[in-house]
Design a protein around this motif. Structure first.
Motif, PDB file in Angstrom:
ATOM      1  N   TYR A   1      71.969  15.009-145.502  1.00  0.00           N
ATOM      2  CA  TYR A   1      72.094  14.582-146.767  1.00  0.00           C
ATOM      3  C   TYR A   1      70.406  14.694-146.974  1.00  0.00           C
ATOM      4  O   TYR A   1      69.300  14.772-148.155  1.00  0.00           O
ATOM      5  CB  TYR A   1      72.349  13.547-148.141  1.00  0.00           C
ATOM      6  CG  TYR A   1      71.825  12.134-147.644  1.00  0.00           C
ATOM      7  CD1 TYR A   1      70.501  11.576-147.251  1.00  0.00           C
ATOM      8  CD2 TYR A   1      73.861  11.336-146.535  1.00  0.00           C
ATOM      9  CE1 TYR A   1      70.852  10.445-147.036  1.00  0.00           C
ATOM     10  CE2 TYR A   1      73.270   9.877-146.804  1.00  0.00           C
ATOM     11  CZ  TYR A   1      72.250   9.692-145.893  1.00  0.00           C
ATOM     12  OH  TYR A   1      71.915   8.586-146.104  1.00  0.00           O
TER      13      TYR A   1
ATOM     14  N   GLY B   1      59.405   6.132-144.440  1.00  0.00           N
ATOM     15  CA  GLY B   1      58.683   7.409-143.315  1.00  0.00           C
ATOM     16  C   GLY B   1      59.947   8.464-144.379  1.00  0.00           C
ATOM     17  O   GLY B   1      60.651   8.439-144.933  1.00  0.00           O
ATOM     18  N   GLY B   2      60.106   9.221-142.974  1.00  0.00           N
ATOM     19  CA  GLY B   2      60.444   8.849-141.180  1.00  0.00           C
ATOM     20  C   GLY B   2      60.954   7.467-140.976  1.00  0.00           C
ATOM     21  O   GLY B   2      61.865   7.498-142.093  1.00  0.00           O
ATOM     22  N   GLU B   3      60.816   7.047-139.881  1.00  0.00           N
ATOM     23  CA  GLU B   3      61.555   5.791-139.491  1.00  0.00           C
ATOM     24  C   GLU B   3      60.605   4.914-139.206  1.00  0.00           C
ATOM     25  O   GLU B   3      59.907   5.192-138.099  1.00  0.00           O
ATOM     26  CB  GLU B   3      62.948   6.342-138.430  1.00  0.00           C
ATOM     27  CG  GLU B   3      62.976   4.875-137.511  1.00  0.00           C
ATOM     28  CD  GLU B   3      63.390   3.929-138.587  1.00  0.00           C
ATOM     29  OE1 GLU B   3      64.064   3.821-139.331  1.00  0.00           O
ATOM     30  OE2 GLU B   3      63.162   2.581-138.431  1.00  0.00           O
TER      31      GLU B   3
ATOM     32  N   THR C   1      61.651   0.195-144.588  1.00  0.00           N
ATOM     33  CA  THR C   1      63.080   0.691-144.868  1.00  0.00           C
ATOM     34  C   THR C   1      63.128   1.149-143.928  1.00  0.00           C
ATOM     35  O   THR C   1      62.197   1.825-142.899  1.00  0.00           O
ATOM     36  CB  THR C   1      62.664   1.618-146.366  1.00  0.00           C
ATOM     37  OG1 THR C   1      62.301   0.857-147.624  1.00  0.00           O
ATOM     38  CG2 THR C   1      64.162   2.215-146.025  1.00  0.00           C
TER      39      THR C   1
ATOM     40  N   SER D   1      69.244   1.087-143.997  1.00  0.00           N
ATOM     41  CA  SER D   1      70.185   1.737-144.212  1.00  0.00           C
ATOM     42  C   SER D   1      71.412   2.072-143.868  1.00  0.00           C
ATOM     43  O   SER D   1      71.552   2.762-142.321  1.00  0.00           O
ATOM     44  CB  SER D   1      69.938   3.173-144.240  1.00  0.00           C
ATOM     45  OG  SER D   1      68.403   3.493-145.433  1.00  0.00           O
TER      46      SER D   1
ATOM     47  N   MET E   1      70.440  12.090-154.050  1.00  0.00           N
ATOM     48  CA  MET E   1      69.233  13.425-155.248  1.00  0.00           C
ATOM     49  C   MET E   1      69.202  14.096-154.320  1.00  0.00           C
ATOM     50  O   MET E   1      69.846  14.795-153.009  1.00  0.00           O
ATOM     51  CB  MET E   1      68.153  12.626-154.688  1.00  0.00           C
ATOM     52  CG  MET E   1      67.664  10.911-155.613  1.00  0.00           C
ATOM     53  SD  MET E   1      66.523  10.505-155.789  1.00  0.00           S
ATOM     54  CE  MET E   1      66.790   9.134-154.012  1.00  0.00           C
TER      55      MET E   1
ATOM     56  N   LEU F   1      63.628  14.349-147.714  1.00  0.00           N
ATOM     57  CA  LEU F   1      63.055  13.258-148.104  1.00  0.00           C
ATOM     58  C   LEU F   1      62.250  11.974-146.936  1.00  0.00           C
ATOM     59  O   LEU F   1      61.674  12.094-147.100  1.00  0.00           O
ATOM     60  CB  LEU F   1      63.870  12.100-148.267  1.00  0.00           C
ATOM     61  CG  LEU F   1      63.871  10.787-149.267  1.00  0.00           C
ATOM     62  CD1 LEU F   1      62.956  10.613-150.973  1.00  0.00           C
ATOM     63  CD2 LEU F   1      65.198  10.801-149.958  1.00  0.00           C
TER      64      LEU F   1
END
Ligand code: SAM
Length: 311
Positions: free
Chosen positions: A26, A62-64, A90, A114, A185, A306
């Motif tokens: 997603y 990010g990204g991570e 995050t 997440s 989204m 995203l």
């Protein structure tokens, strides 16, 4: 400072890299082009300039973000800036177990992790990697090192992981952690399909024992609790409950572009002005002042990836 609509912009989200160690369907783009990421020094200069405009809270994303080897240095530098009261990260949690303590000691106040499923096989299917156990170890480590806030972010997609909601909510019952459901989204083909979105209303009908909390007056997340819960259950619903009028955010992307609205394509390259304090200040003023009124997801105004924007 305030924008033209009188919204107080005090929250800066910085994407420190586009790179990611997951491949969530997603999320959108796989087009990760090589780029020169902002250095800790550049990030410090930018955040200092924003702090002078009234930014008090910063989130690294990010990204991570934990893929950056210098992530603790970045955190320490940001937290040392006058005016910055709170710093959050995050993360997908895969590298959190090994980094949680160092991040806490560098001044990070809280982490959002997440997690879209508690089923290892489903996690593998959704993210492309078989690493749910590492993520859960990261989550428990985050609780152990004593961040002032630990939150789980979940995106439910109809037919993929919507049956996971109950088990995810149970994490907020057992742990001092919030579990928040973010509406899907339109950053990918999946997200463009309105029928795959699990709305806040649908979940509240399903979990009718959830009771709204008082602190719901303002902001993106609406929080609920229930008998015997240690944490809260939150809903972030940009599609069914647009919160643009309360938006207090601005974003810097990993290549130094300023993005005043997640749901609007417009960006401003501020990296060339990092060494010019006055010009930097002037651009930040202009961009904040003219922050878009709202996103246009419902008009089919979609952008891919995203991970490229910084969620
Ligand atoms: N790698 C970090 C992580 O996994 O949390 C930070 C970046 S990720 C892009 C930030 C958040 O965006 C994650 O919670 C992810 O679930 C969410 N996200 C990605 N694509 C989304 C979409 N199409 N709709 C809603 N949330 C999305």
């Amino acid at each position: 400072m305030k924008d033209k609509l009188g919204r107080e912009i005090n929250y800066l989200r910085i994407s420190v890299t586009k790179r990611c160690n997951l491949n969530c369907s997603y999320c959108g783009s796989k087009r990760i082009t090589k780029e020169k990421e902002l250095t800790p020094e550049e990030i410090k200069i930018l955040v200092s300039a924003f702090a002078e405009k009234g930014i008090k809270k910063v989130r690294l994303t990010g990204g991570e973000p934990l893929l950056r080897e210098d992530i603790t240095e970045i955190a320490r530098e940001i937290k040392s800036i006058k005016g910055i009261k709170a710093l959050y990260i995050t993360t997908n949690g895969i590298l959190l177990k090994e980094k949680a303590l160092a991040l806490k000691e560098a001044g990070v106040d809280g982490v959002n992790i997440s997690i879209d499923t508690l089923d290892p096989e489903k996690y593998h299917e959704l993210t492309g990697v078989n690493k749910l156990s590492a993520v859960m170890e990261g989550f428990y480590e985050a609780l152990k090192v004593g961040f002032s806030s630990v939150k789980i972010n979940s995106v439910l997609v109809r037919g993929k992981n919507d049956t996971e909601a109950e088990r995810l909510i149970a994490l907020a019952k057992k742990n001092k952690a919030d579990v928040r459901f973010i509406e899907l989204m339109p950053f990918s083909e999946q997200g463009e399909n309105r029928e795959l979105v699990i709305t806040e209303k649908e979940l509240l009908e399903r979990f009718s024992y959830l009771v709204p909390l008082k602190e719901n007056e303002q902001g993106a997340a609406k929080y609920y609790t229930a008998d015997g819960f240690s944490g809260r259950v939150g809903f972030i619903s940009p599609r069914s409950r647009k919160f643009c009028k309360d938006c207090n955010r601005i974003r810097v992307l990993s290549d130094g572009k300023l993005k005043p609205c997640l749901g609007n394509d417009k960006t401003y390259d501020i990296r060339p002005f990092i060494s010019d304090k006055n010009k930097l200040s002037q651009i930040i003023d202009e961009v904040i002042l003219n922050k878009p009124v709202s996103h246009h997801f419902e008009d089919g105004d979609f952008f891919r990836g995203l991970n490229l924007i910084g969620g």
